[in-house]
Design a protein around this motif. Structure first.
Motif, PDB file in Angstrom:
ATOM      1  N   TYR A  59       0.862  -1.185   0.000  1.00 13.93           N
ATOM      2  CA  TYR A  59       0.000   0.000   0.000  1.00 13.93           C
ATOM      3  C   TYR A  59       0.899   1.236   0.000  1.00 13.93           C
ATOM      4  CZ  TYR A  59      -4.535   2.259   1.109  1.00 13.93           C
ATOM      5  OH  TYR A  59      -5.710   2.984   1.078  1.00 13.93           O
ATOM      6  N   ASP A  87     -11.212  -3.293   2.486  1.00 12.74           N
ATOM      7  CA  ASP A  87     -10.706  -1.920   2.468  1.00 12.74           C
ATOM      8  C   ASP A  87     -11.764  -0.960   2.994  1.00 12.74           C
ATOM      9  OD1 ASP A  87      -8.820   0.163   1.803  1.00 12.74           O
ATOM     10  OD2 ASP A  87     -10.183   0.689   0.177  1.00 12.74           O
ATOM     11  N   ASP A 119      -5.230  -3.427  -4.076  1.00 15.44           N
ATOM     12  CA  ASP A 119      -5.573  -2.135  -4.670  1.00 15.44           C
ATOM     13  C   ASP A 119      -4.889  -1.917  -6.012  1.00 15.44           C
ATOM     14  OD1 ASP A 119      -7.166   0.100  -4.497  1.00 15.44           O
ATOM     15  OD2 ASP A 119      -5.689   1.310  -3.438  1.00 15.44           O
ATOM     16  N   TRP A 169     -12.342   4.108  -9.782  1.00 16.01           N
ATOM     17  CA  TRP A 169     -11.543   3.468  -8.735  1.00 16.01           C
ATOM     18  C   TRP A 169     -11.570   4.363  -7.502  1.00 16.01           C
ATOM     19  CZ3 TRP A 169      -5.550   4.032  -9.172  1.00 16.01           C
ATOM     20  CH2 TRP A 169      -4.916   3.436  -8.074  1.00 16.01           C
ATOM     21  N   SER A 188     -12.898  -1.370  -5.719  1.00 14.66           N
ATOM     22  CA  SER A 188     -12.106  -1.253  -4.495  1.00 14.66           C
ATOM     23  C   SER A 188     -11.480  -2.627  -4.267  1.00 14.66           C
ATOM     24  CB  SER A 188     -12.977  -0.817  -3.314  1.00 14.66           C
ATOM     25  OG  SER A 188     -12.205  -0.698  -2.131  1.00 14.66           O
ATOM     26  N   TRP A 212      -9.506  10.238   0.885  1.00 15.07           N
ATOM     27  CA  TRP A 212     -10.122   9.231   0.034  1.00 15.07           C
ATOM     28  C   TRP A 212     -10.695   9.933  -1.190  1.00 15.07           C
ATOM     29  CZ3 TRP A 212     -13.343   6.200   4.252  1.00 15.07           C
ATOM     30  CH2 TRP A 212     -12.452   5.470   5.054  1.00 15.07           C
ATOM     31  N   ALA A 245      -3.098   6.052  -4.601  1.00 17.00           N
ATOM     32  CA  ALA A 245      -3.442   6.062  -6.023  1.00 17.00           C
ATOM     33  C   ALA A 245      -2.394   6.812  -6.842  1.00 17.00           C
ATOM     34  CB  ALA A 245      -4.820   6.685  -6.220  1.00 17.00           C
ATOM     35  N   SER A 299     -10.027   5.025  -3.725  1.00 15.80           N
ATOM     36  CA  SER A 299      -8.816   4.632  -3.007  1.00 15.80           C
ATOM     37  C   SER A 299      -8.303   5.805  -2.184  1.00 15.80           C
ATOM     38  CB  SER A 299      -7.736   4.188  -4.005  1.00 15.80           C
ATOM     39  OG  SER A 299      -6.563   3.747  -3.348  1.00 15.80           O
TER      40      SER A 299
END
Length: 252
Positions: A39, A145, A164, A179, A141, A116, A186, A181
């Motif tokens: 991540y 998550d 992800d 998407w 997603s 987010w 991202a 995230s």
């Protein structure tokens, strides 16, 4: 026969003592396990195969200052999270402290903060400004998550991936339209894969934590929190942040 009784008693006492020690709730710092996932830039496996990232380095510094240690493991997120919920002396990071998760864990942090957001391919003709406008679109997603859970709780169906990073590939392949995230994550994944995306809108700002199973001794949790607070008060957290993020500048 009379000589056998004391011998059997001694063996029984030894066995009971051994079992009591084996199942003692106390755990040394060496037995702590910190689970995480890929991540980036918060946590990831670097080119040397080591667990790295902003959250990882903050936790390593806090452990060192507290004279503690832990084993770091990178796993698929659903497994990393589930193990920390169900297995003694396990923790998981970087974890959003949501109302649904609050009472499952002991919390250390915050480690980092992130927004987010919703993303589409850069050349997409999708233009939406809020979660309610995602209705009718295929939204991606990944399992367990918090971002996906949040959007799903607003009434939007979610198509789940295992990790992800798969979502940007699903965007490129036309398997999803949007998407959702962490914005920081991202950006990193987009830069790393070379796939251009655009941010459609942001919809929440959260702090991410280390979440520990209730069996982790409270004094260990307290020591880690105190060390982290000291790191922040001394400004060392910002120096760690700058070293990790300086190579990932991205203009949204």
């Amino acid at each position: 026969m009379t000589n056998m009784v004391p011998s059997l008693l001694r063996r029984s006492v030894l066995l009971i003592t051994t079992l009591l020690v084996s199942f003692s709730p106390h755990v040394s710092a060496d037995e702590l396990v910190f689970n995480t996932e890929e991540y980036p830039p918060f946590n990831f496996s670097n080119s040397a195969g080591e667990t790295d990232g902003l959250s990882t380095r903050l936790l390593e510094a806090a452990l060192e200052d507290a004279n503690l240690s832990a084993t770091f493991r990178i796993l698929p997120w659903a497994r990393a999270y589930t193990e920390a919920r169900l297995r003694g002396h396990h923790c998981v990071y970087s974890t959003a402290r949501t109302p649904e998760r609050q009472y499952f864990f002991q919390w250390v942090g915050p480690l980092v903060e992130t927004d987010w957001a919703a993303f589409a391919l850069a050349d997409s003709n999708i233009h939406v400004t809020g979660i309610e406008e995602l209705e009718g679109l295929r939204v991606g997603s990944f399992r367990e998550d918090a971002v996906g859970h949040f959007v799903k709780n607003q009434g939007i169906p979610i198509l789940l991936a295992a990790a992800d990073r798969e979502n940007i590939l699903r965007l490129e392949a036309g398997l999803i339209d949007v998407w959702v995230s962490s914005e920081t994550v991202a950006k990193y994944i987009a830069a790393d894969t070379g796939i251009a995306v655009k941010r459609l809108f942001t919809f929440n700002r959260v702090h991410l934590y280390l979440a520990c199973h209730p069996s982790v001794p409270k004094e260990v949790v307290s020591q880690l929190q105190s060390s982290l607070d000291t790191l922040r008060a001394e400004g060392r957290d910002e120096r760690i942040r700058e070293r990790v993020l300086e190579q990932w500048r991205w203009d949204p």
